[in-house]
Design a protein around this motif. Structure first.
Motif, PDB file in Angstrom:
ATOM      1  N   LEU A   5      83.409  90.371  12.574  1.00 20.55           N
ATOM      2  CA  LEU A   5      84.705  90.221  12.836  1.00 20.55           C
ATOM      3  C   LEU A   5      84.883  89.126  13.896  1.00 20.55           C
ATOM      4  CD1 LEU A   5      87.684  90.492  12.240  1.00 20.55           C
ATOM      5  CD2 LEU A   5      87.910  92.512  13.665  1.00 20.55           C
ATOM      6  N   VAL A   6      84.233  89.514  15.047  1.00 24.66           N
ATOM      7  CA  VAL A   6      84.131  88.634  16.301  1.00 24.66           C
ATOM      8  C   VAL A   6      83.641  87.264  16.212  1.00 24.66           C
ATOM      9  CG1 VAL A   6      83.411  88.346  18.564  1.00 24.66           C
ATOM     10  CG2 VAL A   6      84.371  90.519  17.951  1.00 24.66           C
ATOM     11  N   GLN A   7      82.843  87.226  15.193  1.00 25.04           N
ATOM     12  CA  GLN A   7      82.126  85.875  15.046  1.00 25.04           C
ATOM     13  C   GLN A   7      82.982  85.055  14.104  1.00 25.04           C
ATOM     14  OE1 GLN A   7      78.405  87.672  13.104  1.00 25.04           O
ATOM     15  NE2 GLN A   7      77.135  87.125  14.811  1.00 25.04           N
ATOM     16  N   GLU A   8      83.735  85.832  13.104  1.00 26.92           N
ATOM     17  CA  GLU A   8      84.924  85.130  12.522  1.00 26.92           C
ATOM     18  C   GLU A   8      85.984  84.697  13.325  1.00 26.92           C
ATOM     19  OE1 GLU A   8      86.534  83.401   9.046  1.00 26.92           O
ATOM     20  OE2 GLU A   8      84.648  84.077   9.369  1.00 26.92           O
ATOM     21  N   LEU A   9      86.468  85.164  14.078  1.00 27.90           N
ATOM     22  CA  LEU A   9      87.383  84.964  15.048  1.00 27.90           C
ATOM     23  C   LEU A   9      87.199  83.857  16.072  1.00 27.90           C
ATOM     24  CD1 LEU A   9      88.718  88.453  16.240  1.00 27.90           C
ATOM     25  CD2 LEU A   9      89.856  86.823  14.956  1.00 27.90           C
ATOM     26  N   LYS A  10      85.919  83.946  16.435  1.00 27.29           N
ATOM     27  CA  LYS A  10      85.451  82.872  17.375  1.00 27.29           C
ATOM     28  C   LYS A  10      85.376  81.513  16.708  1.00 27.29           C
ATOM     29  CE  LYS A  10      81.392  81.420  20.092  1.00 27.29           C
ATOM     30  NZ  LYS A  10      79.873  81.752  20.277  1.00 27.29           N
ATOM     31  N   GLU A  11      84.877  81.684  15.340  1.00 27.58           N
ATOM     32  CA  GLU A  11      84.907  80.097  14.503  1.00 27.58           C
ATOM     33  C   GLU A  11      86.287  79.697  14.239  1.00 27.58           C
ATOM     34  OE1 GLU A  11      83.383  78.458  10.001  1.00 27.58           O
ATOM     35  OE2 GLU A  11      82.872  80.592  10.888  1.00 27.58           O
ATOM     36  N   VAL A  12      87.444  80.586  14.018  1.00 25.36           N
ATOM     37  CA  VAL A  12      88.718  80.129  13.805  1.00 25.36           C
ATOM     38  C   VAL A  12      89.216  79.757  15.016  1.00 25.36           C
ATOM     39  CG1 VAL A  12      91.147  80.953  13.072  1.00 25.36           C
ATOM     40  CG2 VAL A  12      89.008  81.858  11.910  1.00 25.36           C
ATOM     41  N   VAL A  13      88.982  80.668  16.124  1.00 18.57           N
ATOM     42  CA  VAL A  13      89.715  80.051  17.581  1.00 18.57           C
ATOM     43  C   VAL A  13      89.094  78.611  17.891  1.00 18.57           C
ATOM     44  CG1 VAL A  13      89.603  80.571  20.060  1.00 18.57           C
ATOM     45  CG2 VAL A  13      90.017  82.412  18.266  1.00 18.57           C
ATOM     46  N   GLY A  14      87.788  78.408  17.544  1.00 18.79           N
ATOM     47  CA  GLY A  14      87.101  77.213  18.088  1.00 18.79           C
ATOM     48  C   GLY A  14      87.528  76.018  17.012  1.00 18.79           C
ATOM     49  N   THR A  15      87.669  76.232  15.825  1.00 23.86           N
ATOM     50  CA  THR A  15      87.921  75.379  14.858  1.00 23.86           C
ATOM     51  C   THR A  15      89.413  74.673  15.125  1.00 23.86           C
ATOM     52  OG1 THR A  15      86.569  76.115  13.074  1.00 23.86           O
ATOM     53  CG2 THR A  15      88.242  74.592  12.420  1.00 23.86           C
ATOM     54  N   ARG A  16      90.296  75.802  15.115  1.00 21.60           N
ATOM     55  CA  ARG A  16      91.618  75.411  15.402  1.00 21.60           C
ATOM     56  C   ARG A  16      91.971  75.034  16.984  1.00 21.60           C
ATOM     57  NH1 ARG A  16      95.361  79.497  12.266  1.00 21.60           N
ATOM     58  NH2 ARG A  16      97.001  78.254  13.371  1.00 21.60           N
ATOM     59  N   LYS A  17      91.248  75.081  17.766  1.00 22.59           N
ATOM     60  CA  LYS A  17      91.256  74.875  19.103  1.00 22.59           C
ATOM     61  C   LYS A  17      92.561  75.770  19.692  1.00 22.59           C
ATOM     62  CE  LYS A  17      90.883  70.622  20.536  1.00 22.59           C
ATOM     63  NZ  LYS A  17      90.761  69.123  20.455  1.00 22.59           N
ATOM     64  N   LEU A  18      92.565  77.101  19.208  1.00 23.14           N
ATOM     65  CA  LEU A  18      93.649  77.911  19.578  1.00 23.14           C
ATOM     66  C   LEU A  18      93.997  78.330  21.269  1.00 23.14           C
ATOM     67  CD1 LEU A  18      93.362  80.322  16.602  1.00 23.14           C
ATOM     68  CD2 LEU A  18      94.888  78.616  16.800  1.00 23.14           C
ATOM     69  N   MET A  19      92.729  78.316  22.005  1.00 21.23           N
ATOM     70  CA  MET A  19      92.784  78.609  23.367  1.00 21.23           C
ATOM     71  C   MET A  19      93.586  77.433  23.902  1.00 21.23           C
ATOM     72  SD  MET A  19      91.090  81.385  23.536  1.00 21.23           S
ATOM     73  CE  MET A  19      90.565  81.707  25.145  1.00 21.23           C
ATOM     74  N   GLU A  20      93.470  76.403  23.683  1.00 15.97           N
ATOM     75  CA  GLU A  20      94.216  75.254  24.245  1.00 15.97           C
ATOM     76  C   GLU A  20      95.726  75.296  23.721  1.00 15.97           C
ATOM     77  OE1 GLU A  20      93.820  70.240  24.587  1.00 15.97           O
ATOM     78  OE2 GLU A  20      92.411  71.501  23.476  1.00 15.97           O
ATOM     79  N   LEU A  21      96.076  75.406  22.283  1.00 11.71           N
ATOM     80  CA  LEU A  21      97.299  75.744  21.676  1.00 11.71           C
ATOM     81  C   LEU A  21      97.979  76.681  22.238  1.00 11.71           C
ATOM     82  CD1 LEU A  21      96.493  75.113  18.040  1.00 11.71           C
ATOM     83  CD2 LEU A  21      97.966  73.699  19.270  1.00 11.71           C
ATOM     84  N   SER A  22      97.286  77.872  22.556  1.00 17.14           N
ATOM     85  CA  SER A  22      98.050  79.011  23.244  1.00 17.14           C
ATOM     86  C   SER A  22      98.406  78.664  24.517  1.00 17.14           C
ATOM     87  CB  SER A  22      96.967  80.352  23.128  1.00 17.14           C
ATOM     88  OG  SER A  22      97.898  81.426  23.884  1.00 17.14           O
ATOM     89  N   MET A  23      97.631  78.173  25.330  1.00 13.59           N
ATOM     90  CA  MET A  23      97.838  77.730  26.639  1.00 13.59           C
ATOM     91  C   MET A  23      99.315  76.960  26.624  1.00 13.59           C
ATOM     92  SD  MET A  23      94.336  77.096  28.710  1.00 13.59           S
ATOM     93  CE  MET A  23      95.257  76.698  30.271  1.00 13.59           C
TER      94      MET A  23
END
Length: 309
Positions: free
Chosen positions: A76-94
């Protein structure tokens, strides 16, 4: 290949303990979980006496169950990491958090244009950022809305999605007439200026205290509503009673039902407030929304409203 996994806090102790953790915290706890299990496997390989082997055999079913749990959460964490990285969610969330918690119209408008023009971001995320921006700065939009609509038309293509993106573009202005600050009974942002808010200045001021990180600055309206209930300060004109009884002390049990759907952030808020106020708070709703399902539902209902208006 898509693989479904079941997450149930009633039979998954690790998930129960970390259900309300954010992405970073959950990843860290999963890493600890894996290391703890790896240590147990090392101990298994070092079994030497008959007594040690017998004890291991007695607990072997538990060992297998934990092995399955570790594998599930690691996947699950590996899948989340891939989604977060692909969609650049950290940058978007900030950026999302900064829009709703700060008042920097010009800077946010410039950043939003850069996000929309950047092909590395998903089109739906660009649309979501735009909607957050226009609700946040409705009173300052002027000609900026047409600029954003043009940029979205140039850089977003959502063919094949259930939401018809062009209808969203056409409805941007009308949506504000239906969902905008003039239609809301309580303010969502600190500097909203409506007649109602002018009368309720005590409600307007957001106090962003105890901010753990830049990704969790925003607090939903429900947070303030619960605090007002516990302080016996909830406005009757906004939340009328069905009986003549009035609250003279904080309730011990509180049931909150949100018609149309709640969000995961609101569920997290209820969990935190349950501990803060030492009150049994239960959140009910016919649906738990993410941003996509909420937008789809809003557009569908709004379109139906226009057809019958």
């Amino acid at each position: 290949m898509t693989k479904e996994i079941v997450l149930n806090p009633f039979n998954d102790k690790f998930f129960e303990e970390n259900l309300m953790k954010n992405y970073g915290e959950f990843a860290e706890m999963t890493q600890r979980y894996v290391l703890q299990f790896a240590s147990k496997r090392k101990d298994v390989r070092e079994l030497k006496t008959i007594e040690e082997m017998q004890k291991f055999v007695e607990h072997y079913p538990e060992f297998l169950a934990e092995q399955g749990s570790v594998s599930k959460h690691l996947s699950l964490v590996q899948e989340l990491k891939e989604v977060v990285g692909t969609r650049k969610l950290m940058e978007l969330s900030m950026f999302e958090q900064d829009i709703v918690c700060q008042n920097k119209f010009n800077a946010h408008f410039e950043q939003l244009q850069q996000f929309i023009g950047d092909s590395s971001f998903h089109d739906f995320d660009k649309l979501k950022l735009t909607l957050i921006f226009i609700f946040r700065y409705q009173h300052k939009l002027d000609d900026h809305l047409s600029t954003l609509r043009t940029l979205l038309r140039q850089h977003c293509q959502l063919e094949g999605r259930e939401i018809e993106v062009w209808s969203v573009f056409d409805l941007l202005s009308s949506i504000l007439d239906y969902f905008g600050m003039d239609q809301r009974s309580t303010p969502l942002f600190e500097d909203e200026k409506t007649k109602l808010i002018g009368k309720l200045t005590s409600l307007v001021k957001f106090q962003f205290i105890d901010i753990e990180c830049v990704f969790t600055q925003h607090k939903p309206l429900l947070s303030r509503v619960i605090d007002e209930i516990m302080k016996n300060q909830l406005k009757v004109e906004h939340f009328p009673y069905l009986s003549d009884a009035t609250l003279d002390k904080p309730p011990k049990d509180l049931i909150i039902f949100i018609v149309g759907g709640a969000t995961y952030e609101e569920a997290l808020t209820v969990s935190a407030k349950r501990q803060e106020h030492k009150c049994n708070i239960v959140l009910g709703s016919p649906w738990v929304h993410n941003s996509y399902s909420f937008l789809k539902d809003s557009i569908t209902n709004f379109t139906s409203f226009l057809d019958t208006a």
